[in-house]
Enzyme design. Structure first.
Site: not given
Ligand code: F6R
Length: 241
Positions: A67, A136, A138, A143
């Site tokens: 992303d 959540d 994701h 989401e």
């Molecule tokens: C990152 C992404 C997100 C993260 C998720 C967890 O490219 O797509 O889905 O993997 O938000 O983030 P952290 O590792 O910061 O807890």
């Protein structure tokens, strides 16, 4: 689904890096699907160390990131392009021409999403997709919603995600409100999926996603259906299961 339990974040990072390293050794021209966020930093650090030790060669590897924020300048320190260069690409011999991220500065969302899907298709899909998980549930920026999205699409970040990501910016107002993300369908099409999770704050969502029903309200839960899904998580993240 296979679960690898580790003592802590450091061991999680080493184990995850070892799985990625094995992929690169076994198929030097593999396609790696990569993630940003706090969790993969240690994994990338190990890969850089092993590259410096002469044990890994990224010259034939292609990458596709999950992303990218929409409308954040690519050179902004918190763009995912900058994150990836800072944490991995600038320190290994990956060919810049083989690095792919959604172009968050292409304001034509439909054209950009179609372009990114075509790039992934032309590469023959993803060999190994690295993932983190949001509180959540994701994955990427997929989401909770009423249906799983298949391909790359533009999303409005939820309040919870904006709140979680504000730690990387000077203030909450600076967090971009939209992003382009690979779809759940593309993630599910990866030949191997590797999720890394650390910390007590993720224990609740791990229980929900992998020990509860498969539902688009918990996007990561779909990974229960993936034929080669490995979860590498530390004791704190697994403390409720
Ligand atoms: C990152 C992404 C997100 C993260 C998720 C967890 O490219 O797509 O889905 O993997 O938000 O983030 P952290 O590792 O910061 O807890």
């Amino acid at each position: 689904m296979r679960i690898i339990r580790t003592k802590n974040y450091e061991e999680m990072s080493r184990k995850a890096a070892a799985i990625i390293a094995a992929q690169v050794v076994l198929k030097p021209d593999c396609v790696l699907g990569l993630a940003t966020g706090g969790t993969p930093v240690g994994t990338y650090k190990n890969l850089v160390e092993w590259y410096n030790a002469g044990d890994l060669d990224f010259s034939e590897v292609s990458s596709v990131n999950l992303d990218e924020y929409r409308a954040l300048p690519v050179e902004h320190p918190e763009s995912y392009w900058s994150f990836m260069h800072r944490n991995l690409f600038d320190h290994v011999n990956i060919d810049p021409a083989k690095i792919n991220l959604p172009d968050g500065n292409n304001m034509d969302a439909e054209a950009e999403c179609a372009r990114y899907d075509a790039v992934i298709k032309a590469m023959g899909g993803v060999d190994l997709q690295l993932l983190g998980i949001g509180h959540d549930g994701h994955i990427g920026f997929n989401e909770p919603s009423d249906a799983f999205d298949l391909g790359t699409h533009c999303v409005d970040l939820t309040e919870e995600t904006i709140e979680a990501n504000k730690r990387f910016f000077n203030s909450k107002d600076e967090v971009p409100r939209q992003a382009y993300t690979m779809g759940t369908g593309t993630i599910m099409n990866a030949r191997k999926v590797l999720m890394i999770v650390s910390g007590r704050d993720k224990a609740e969502i791990i229980k929900k996603a992998f020990f509860g029903p498969v539902t688009p309200q918990v996007p990561a839960s779909i990974l229960q259906m993936h034929p080669d899904f490995v979860l590498v998580a530390d004791e704190d993240a697994l403390s409720l299961v």
